[in-house]
Design a protein around this motif. Structure first.
Motif, PDB file in Angstrom:
ATOM      1  N   LEU A 527       0.841  -1.198   0.000  1.00 55.00           N
ATOM      2  CA  LEU A 527       0.000   0.000   0.000  1.00 55.00           C
ATOM      3  C   LEU A 527       0.876   1.248   0.000  1.00 55.00           C
ATOM      4  CD1 LEU A 527      -2.841   1.354   0.476  1.00 55.00           C
ATOM      5  CD2 LEU A 527      -2.445   1.036   2.914  1.00 55.00           C
ATOM      6  N   MET A 528       0.544   2.188  -0.867  1.00 57.70           N
ATOM      7  CA  MET A 528       1.267   3.464  -0.872  1.00 57.70           C
ATOM      8  C   MET A 528       0.264   4.590  -0.613  1.00 57.70           C
ATOM      9  SD  MET A 528       3.328   5.472  -3.874  1.00 57.70           S
ATOM     10  CE  MET A 528       4.614   4.293  -4.163  1.00 57.70           C
ATOM     11  N   ILE A 529       0.434   5.250   0.511  1.00 56.53           N
ATOM     12  CA  ILE A 529      -0.454   6.375   0.836  1.00 56.53           C
ATOM     13  C   ILE A 529       0.297   7.668   0.529  1.00 56.53           C
ATOM     14  CG2 ILE A 529      -1.703   7.574   2.678  1.00 56.53           C
ATOM     15  CD1 ILE A 529      -2.178   4.908   4.001  1.00 56.53           C
ATOM     16  N   ILE A 530      -0.263   8.472  -0.345  1.00 63.19           N
ATOM     17  CA  ILE A 530       0.395   9.718  -0.750  1.00 63.19           C
ATOM     18  C   ILE A 530      -0.340  10.890  -0.109  1.00 63.19           C
ATOM     19  CG2 ILE A 530       0.988  11.178  -2.736  1.00 63.19           C
ATOM     20  CD1 ILE A 530       0.647   8.237  -4.239  1.00 63.19           C
ATOM     21  N   LEU A 531       0.387  11.687   0.653  1.00 62.90           N
ATOM     22  CA  LEU A 531      -0.193  12.879   1.280  1.00 62.90           C
ATOM     23  C   LEU A 531       0.207  14.096   0.472  1.00 62.90           C
ATOM     24  CD1 LEU A 531       0.634  12.573   5.099  1.00 62.90           C
ATOM     25  CD2 LEU A 531      -1.439  11.950   3.922  1.00 62.90           C
ATOM     26  N   THR A 532      -0.758  14.912   0.111  1.00 69.38           N
ATOM     27  CA  THR A 532      -0.404  16.096  -0.666  1.00 69.38           C
ATOM     28  C   THR A 532      -1.360  17.249  -0.387  1.00 69.38           C
ATOM     29  OG1 THR A 532      -0.012  16.931  -2.892  1.00 69.38           O
ATOM     30  CG2 THR A 532      -1.723  15.272  -2.671  1.00 69.38           C
ATOM     31  N   ASP A 533      -0.903  18.443  -0.758  1.00 72.32           N
ATOM     32  CA  ASP A 533      -1.764  19.618  -0.554  1.00 72.32           C
ATOM     33  C   ASP A 533      -2.089  20.298  -1.878  1.00 72.32           C
ATOM     34  OD1 ASP A 533       0.745  20.583  -1.105  1.00 72.32           O
ATOM     35  OD2 ASP A 533       0.495  22.371   0.135  1.00 72.32           O
ATOM     36  N   GLY A 534      -1.717  19.661  -2.984  1.00 71.15           N
ATOM     37  CA  GLY A 534      -2.029  20.302  -4.268  1.00 71.15           C
ATOM     38  C   GLY A 534      -1.610  19.453  -5.457  1.00 71.15           C
ATOM     39  N   LYS A 535      -1.683  20.071  -6.619  1.00 70.99           N
ATOM     40  CA  LYS A 535      -1.353  19.373  -7.863  1.00 70.99           C
ATOM     41  C   LYS A 535       0.161  19.204  -7.985  1.00 70.99           C
ATOM     42  CE  LYS A 535      -5.147  21.149 -10.683  1.00 70.99           C
ATOM     43  NZ  LYS A 535      -5.491  22.081 -11.744  1.00 70.99           N
ATOM     44  N   PRO A 536       0.577  18.244  -8.832  1.00 71.77           N
ATOM     45  CA  PRO A 536       2.013  18.141  -9.133  1.00 71.77           C
ATOM     46  C   PRO A 536       2.475  19.411  -9.849  1.00 71.77           C
ATOM     47  CG  PRO A 536       0.772  16.260 -10.014  1.00 71.77           C
ATOM     48  CD  PRO A 536      -0.223  17.265  -9.553  1.00 71.77           C
ATOM     49  N   ASN A 537       3.664  19.900  -9.504  1.00 76.43           N
ATOM     50  CA  ASN A 537       4.203  21.052 -10.246  1.00 76.43           C
ATOM     51  C   ASN A 537       5.707  21.169 -10.036  1.00 76.43           C
ATOM     52  OD1 ASN A 537       4.093  22.126  -7.553  1.00 76.43           O
ATOM     53  ND2 ASN A 537       4.363  24.141  -8.437  1.00 76.43           N
ATOM     54  N   ASP A 538       6.374  21.745 -11.016  1.00 76.74           N
ATOM     55  CA  ASP A 538       7.812  22.004 -10.918  1.00 76.74           C
ATOM     56  C   ASP A 538       8.138  23.140 -11.892  1.00 76.74           C
ATOM     57  OD1 ASP A 538      10.472  21.866 -10.261  1.00 76.74           O
ATOM     58  OD2 ASP A 538      10.597  19.684 -10.436  1.00 76.74           O
ATOM     59  N   LEU A 539       9.361  23.624 -11.841  1.00 74.40           N
ATOM     60  CA  LEU A 539       9.732  24.789 -12.644  1.00 74.40           C
ATOM     61  C   LEU A 539       9.797  24.490 -14.139  1.00 74.40           C
ATOM     62  CD1 LEU A 539      12.537  26.325 -10.407  1.00 74.40           C
ATOM     63  CD2 LEU A 539      10.275  27.281 -10.825  1.00 74.40           C
ATOM     64  N   ASP A 540      10.236  23.264 -14.470  1.00 77.34           N
ATOM     65  CA  ASP A 540      10.503  22.990 -15.888  1.00 77.34           C
ATOM     66  C   ASP A 540       9.288  22.365 -16.582  1.00 77.34           C
ATOM     67  OD1 ASP A 540      10.656  20.779 -14.366  1.00 77.34           O
ATOM     68  OD2 ASP A 540      12.443  19.932 -15.324  1.00 77.34           O
ATOM     69  N   HIS A 541       8.227  23.161 -16.692  1.00 79.42           N
ATOM     70  CA  HIS A 541       7.003  22.754 -17.407  1.00 79.42           C
ATOM     71  C   HIS A 541       6.293  21.565 -16.780  1.00 79.42           C
ATOM     72  CE1 HIS A 541       8.619  25.472 -20.325  1.00 79.42           C
ATOM     73  NE2 HIS A 541       9.673  24.697 -20.513  1.00 79.42           N
ATOM     74  N   TYR A 542       6.724  21.155 -15.596  1.00 85.38           N
ATOM     75  CA  TYR A 542       6.050  20.029 -14.944  1.00 85.38           C
ATOM     76  C   TYR A 542       4.848  20.590 -14.193  1.00 85.38           C
ATOM     77  CZ  TYR A 542       5.628  15.444 -12.676  1.00 85.38           C
ATOM     78  OH  TYR A 542       5.190  14.200 -12.252  1.00 85.38           O
ATOM     79  N   GLU A 543       3.853  20.973 -14.943  1.00 87.54           N
ATOM     80  CA  GLU A 543       2.645  21.510 -14.314  1.00 87.54           C
ATOM     81  C   GLU A 543       1.492  21.290 -15.285  1.00 87.54           C
ATOM     82  OE1 GLU A 543       3.428  25.610 -13.671  1.00 87.54           O
ATOM     83  OE2 GLU A 543       3.968  25.972 -15.743  1.00 87.54           O
ATOM     84  N   GLY A 544       0.305  21.650 -14.842  1.00 88.70           N
ATOM     85  CA  GLY A 544      -0.856  21.467 -15.702  1.00 88.70           C
ATOM     86  C   GLY A 544      -0.949  20.036 -16.194  1.00 88.70           C
ATOM     87  N   LYS A 545      -1.233  19.897 -17.465  1.00 90.60           N
ATOM     88  CA  LYS A 545      -1.501  18.567 -18.031  1.00 90.60           C
ATOM     89  C   LYS A 545      -0.285  17.648 -17.967  1.00 90.60           C
ATOM     90  CE  LYS A 545      -3.873  16.399 -21.902  1.00 90.60           C
ATOM     91  NZ  LYS A 545      -4.780  15.620 -21.074  1.00 90.60           N
ATOM     92  N   HIS A 546       0.901  18.225 -18.225  1.00 91.88           N
ATOM     93  CA  HIS A 546       2.107  17.384 -18.244  1.00 91.88           C
ATOM     94  C   HIS A 546       2.347  16.730 -16.882  1.00 91.88           C
ATOM     95  CE1 HIS A 546       6.021  15.887 -19.359  1.00 91.88           C
ATOM     96  NE2 HIS A 546       6.558  16.498 -18.300  1.00 91.88           N
ATOM     97  N   GLY A 547       2.267  17.535 -15.821  1.00 94.68           N
ATOM     98  CA  GLY A 547       2.486  17.005 -14.470  1.00 94.68           C
ATOM     99  C   GLY A 547       1.426  15.979 -14.087  1.00 94.68           C
ATOM    100  N   LEU A 548       0.174  16.289 -14.434  1.00 89.66           N
ATOM    101  CA  LEU A 548      -0.920  15.366 -14.094  1.00 89.66           C
ATOM    102  C   LEU A 548      -0.773  14.040 -14.847  1.00 89.66           C
ATOM    103  CD1 LEU A 548      -4.069  17.711 -14.046  1.00 89.66           C
ATOM    104  CD2 LEU A 548      -2.994  16.599 -12.103  1.00 89.66           C
TER     105      LEU A 548
END
Lengths: 609, 275
Positions: A527-548
């Motif tokens: 089992l892997m439980i992932i705790l997060t407070d928001g969407k995936p994101n990073d500086l190098d275009h790792y956001e929006g659709k690409h990150g998801l």
């Protein structure tokens, strides 16, 4: 001696002026949780928080003893203010603590209509709310009648009131008993009568003029977070006084009041430090002035990578992992570089007594998961014959289809939960945000990890804890806080406490590395439980659709590897994208972030039993 | 037969109508179930604890004049518990059918309650019965039973209780016609409480109203909200002379939570309703 006499006099005259029943007093703190549940069950706004209020200025008529004592000009009234329902800190109106407690519940029932009375219709609105309470909850009528009769007995003698107020007082008493708002009492007369503790009052005058700085939270304000939670939520009054106060009695001659001054060598730089007396001073003030916006400009530095001597230990580096490119629909090999980190400074942690108490309560529940002795049927060898297997064997033999290796025994052994769990938490800079006056997201995450670890340790569960953060694809950091084979001890507790938020959220890469760790485990369930407070994101275009899309692909890979991913999010928009990432049954959105510490262990228990 | 509760109704529909299990329809569930049975479709009932799923199945079995076999599933339930096993008697071994096999042989209704509690390998046994083949292979006797038209398989579970390691596989769920159940509105619920417990209309209404308030706490302060079953328990205790507050404490507040502060709050809400 003089001081001692002064204190004794103060206590005597105050008690004489404002009779109260200290022995029967009930503090809001002692019933706050029950009261909040009661308030919500009756339909009260679930987003409201119940706190206690500071005393507010009132203008009721005072007798000469009250004027000498300087009493009777303030009262803690029940009222709404923004997202709070404020109730008195202590109720000691009645000689019986049961009645004082009942008054808290009565006020919560009145407030559950979510209506704040208007100052011009105080009597009519409160009587309307009272009747609404009776209509919806008939059982409250008895409680109200008991409280109101006792309250009327404690009100000031009508004959000792000024003539101008006597008729109004009688009318008020009649209205309280028969709940008839007619004929009304003029507002100016009503304000001079003794307040009614069973009523809700309007928000204090001028409160609307106080600034709300929640949306421009200054992180440095956290210095004041050392005060306890209740104190911090206490309301203070901001009031504009139209006339100079003339309702008092000076019991000394002004010319006998001496003043003196002399030069004192003060260290002015100390004045920039935290004022430990701020809360005490606030208690003594009638009103607080609250400014809007920042009072001084600040120099804010956004630091790059810390220098090696301040940075955490790198345990492993150069671990290359793929990333999903959704436009090309392919996994780009060795696209990300991951470092396994260890927190460098882990000073001894102190967890709040409340959290430790919760841990103790939850542990008892989790001990049920501890391995127990269990009989296994259909074994090749064991302590007892297995009658069912033997019968089946004999029947098969009789039918001419006997097994060559019959399993005819029962074996008793310690059952074990065949499960490994990895709790993977987002520790990006977004978790440094405040969710309340005193807590940041990261504080809530630390508390959650602590509570869950305590529970899983009590249940002898096999678990690991990791945090992840990133700064572009070549610097994904995976903090190995507790490994599967590491014993859970104070070092781990200290490491949890020492987690610091940093950088961004390249979730897909962290999930892939987490999967690698889980895949090394020999248990059949992972089992892997992932705790997060928001969407995936990073500086190098790792956001929006690409990150998801990358994160979604990492989750699909995990499922294909036989791992069960489950996400717990406190992001208000979680329902918009988490079903797409995890599937409708594999995520849980926690509406109130501060509930996370208690919810996470319960969620784990529910998911795995 | 361990852990297996078998409920048998009289074969005679006329006789059974006199003591037919009461069920208050909320929507078109009676017609839907009947149509599913007429067309040999398996049915999945999903809904919270104590909302009337089991009672509905009992009622429908009675209405259709079918015998009902109910199995309360649990994690130790094996395929043998469902299908059957060999037993010893008179110096020889003989085969005894399990409830699923009996239902297939007799063309009855087999109801697997809380099906997700059972191990996945046990539930695999029902798969051949849920598609158009409608067969039950019994390995130990070498039989291959063809289910008659009257046979029906019904399973139930509580979707509110999320368990990753024990959930219902989508491949299993897709084999059933699914019906969602929930607690009825206050008026219907009061009617059910009154019919089931024999309490006065006034008490039935008060308890139904109390339930509406307490259900606002679900997912926030309570994991599970108060069920119709608990309300019937409370009403039964009151009808038989227990003081109302004591009855509600035992049947509602203490049944919903172990946390003393939560119980205290629930009792205060109860007091506000019934005094």
């Amino acid at each position: 001696m003089e001081e001692w006499v002064g204190v004794k006099w103060h206590h005597y005259i105050t008690q004489k002026a404002m009779p109260s029943f200290t022995e029967a007093a009930v503090a809001l703190d002692s019933i706050q949780k029950s009261l909040a549940i009661y308030f919500r069950a009756l339909g009260g706004d679930k987003a409201l928080k119940i706190s206690f209020t500071g005393p507010q200025k009132i203008h009721s008529h005072r007798n000469w003893i009250q004027k000498i004592a300087g009493a009777g000009d303030r009262l803690e009234c029940a009222h709404f203010q923004r997202d709070h329902l404020y109730l008195p800190e202590v109720i000691n109106c009645f000689a019986d603590s049961e009645n004082n407690r009942a008054l808290y519940y009565w006020l919560a029932a009145m407030a559950s209509h979510n209506q704040s009375p208007h100052s011009d219709h105080l009597l009519a609105h409160n009587l309307y709310l009272t009747q609404s309470c009776f209509k919806q909850w008939p059982g409250l009528r008895k409680s109200y009648n008991t409280l109101i009769k006792k309250h009327i007995k404690h009100r000031r003698d009508i004959n000792k009131l000024p003539k101008s107020l006597q008729a109004a007082e009688q009318q008020l008493r009649d209205s309280l008993l028969d709940l008839s708002p007619e004929p009304g009492i003029p507002t100016d007369l009503l304000s001079q009568l003794n307040p009614v503790p069973l009523w809700l009052y309007p928000s204090p005058l001028g409160a609307s003029k106080t600034a709300n700085n929640n949306d421009q939270q200054d992180p440095d304000m956290s210095a004041q977070a050392s005060h306890n939670e209740a104190k911090k939520n206490k309301r203070y009054q901001a009031e504009r006084i139209e006339d100079a106060e003339k309702d008092g009695l000076l019991s000394f001659r002004l010319e006998s009041l001496f003043t003196w001054s002399e030069f004192i060598n003060l260290d002015r730089s100390e004045e920039d430090g935290e004022d430990e007396d701020a809360m005490r001073v606030a208690d003594d003030l009638d009103q607080l002035s609250v400014s809007r916006g920042e009072t001084a400009s600040k120099l804010k530095l956004d630091l790059d990578l810390p220098s090696p001597e301040y940075d955490d230990h790198i345990k492993l580096s150069g671990i290359l992992l793929p990333e999903w490119h959704h436009k090309k629909q392919q996994l780009i090999k060795d696209h990300c570089s991951l470092q396994v980190m260890q927190i460098k400074h882990t000073p001894p942690a102190t967890w709040s007594p409340k959290l430790r108490k919760t841990a103790q309560q939850l542990k008892r529940q989790f001990e049920a998961l501890k391995p127990q002795r269990q009989w296994f049927n259909n074994q090749s060898e064991g302590q007892e014959p297995d009658l069912t297997s033997f019968l089946d064997f004999m029947v098969s033999k009789h039918q001419g289809s006997g097994q060559s290796d019959p399993k005819l025994y029962r074996h008793c052994q310690q059952s074990h939960r065949d499960l490994s769990s990895l709790i993977l938490t987002d520790i990006s800079l977004s978790t440094d945000a405040y969710i309340s006056q005193s807590q940041k997201v990261i504080d809530v995450i630390k508390d959650s990890l602590y509570l869950t670890s305590e529970c899983l340790h009590a249940a002898n569960e096999r678990f690991a804890i990791a945090g992840f953060t990133s700064r572009k694809r070549n610097l994904v950091r995976y903090y190995d806080i507790k490994g599967f084979d590491q014993p859970y001890n104070d070092d781990i507790r200290n490491a949890i406490h020492a987690i610091e938020p940093n950088y961004y959220t390249r979730m897909g890469t962290a999930i892939r590395y987490g999967c690698e760790q889980l895949n090394k485990q020999k248990t059949s369930q992972k089992l892997m439980i992932i705790l997060t407070d928001g969407k995936p994101n990073d500086l190098d275009h790792y956001e929006g659709k690409h990150g998801l899309e990358d994160t979604r692909h990492a989750i699909i890979e995990a499922k294909q590897a036989g791992i069960t991913p489950f996400c717990v999010s406190i992001d208000q928009q979680a329902y918009e994208y988490l079903p797409y990432l995890f599937g409708s049954q594999s995520y849980f959105h926690i509406k109130k972030a501060t509930d996370l510490p208690k919810k996470l262990p319960q969620l784990y228990y529910q998911l795995t039993t | 037969m361990k852990n297996i509760q078998t409920i048998k109704h009289s074969e005679s529909a006329a006789e059974s109508h006199e003591k037919a299990p009461f069920y208050q329809a909320v929507g078109n569930e009676l017609e839907l179930f009947t149509t599913a049975w007429q067309n040999q479709l398996p049915v999945l009932l999903k809904g919270p604890t104590g909302c009337g799923k089991t009672r509905f199945v009992q009622h429908m079995a009675d209405q259709l004049g079918k015998k009902l076999y109910t199995v309360a599933c649990h994690e130790d339930l094996t395929a043998s518990d469902l299908i059957g096993r060999h037993l010893i008697g008179d110096g020889k071994t003989y085969w005894q059918d399990g409830p699923l096999t009996k239902a297939v042989r007799e063309g009855a209704i087999c109801y697997l309650d809380e099906v997700v509690e059972a191990r996945k390998d046990s539930i695999v046994a029902i798969h051949p019965l849920t598609d158009d083949r409608r067969i039950l292979p019994i390995e130990r006797t070498g039989e291959l039973l063809q289910a008659p038209d009257g046979f029906m398989l019904v399973v139930s579970y509580n979707p509110g209780y999320q368990n990753l390691l024990k959930g219902m596989k989508p491949s299993t769920r897709q084999r059933f016609v699914s019906m969602r159940f929930d607690y009825p509105d206050a008026e219907l619920e009061a009617n059910i409480i009154q019919k089931e417990s024999g309490c006065t209309d006034e008490w039935a209404n008060q308890l139904a109203q109390l339930a509406q308030q307490l259900r606002q706490l679900k997912d926030h302060d309570l994991e599970e909200s108060v069920s119709t079953r608990l309300l019937i328990y409370a009403a039964t205790l009151i009808t038989h002379g227990m003081p109302a507050m004591n009855a509600c404490e035992a049947a509602i507040a203490e049944a919903l939570s172990d946390d003393e502060t939560v119980v205290e709050a629930l009792m205060q809400v109860t007091k506000a309703h019934i005094g």
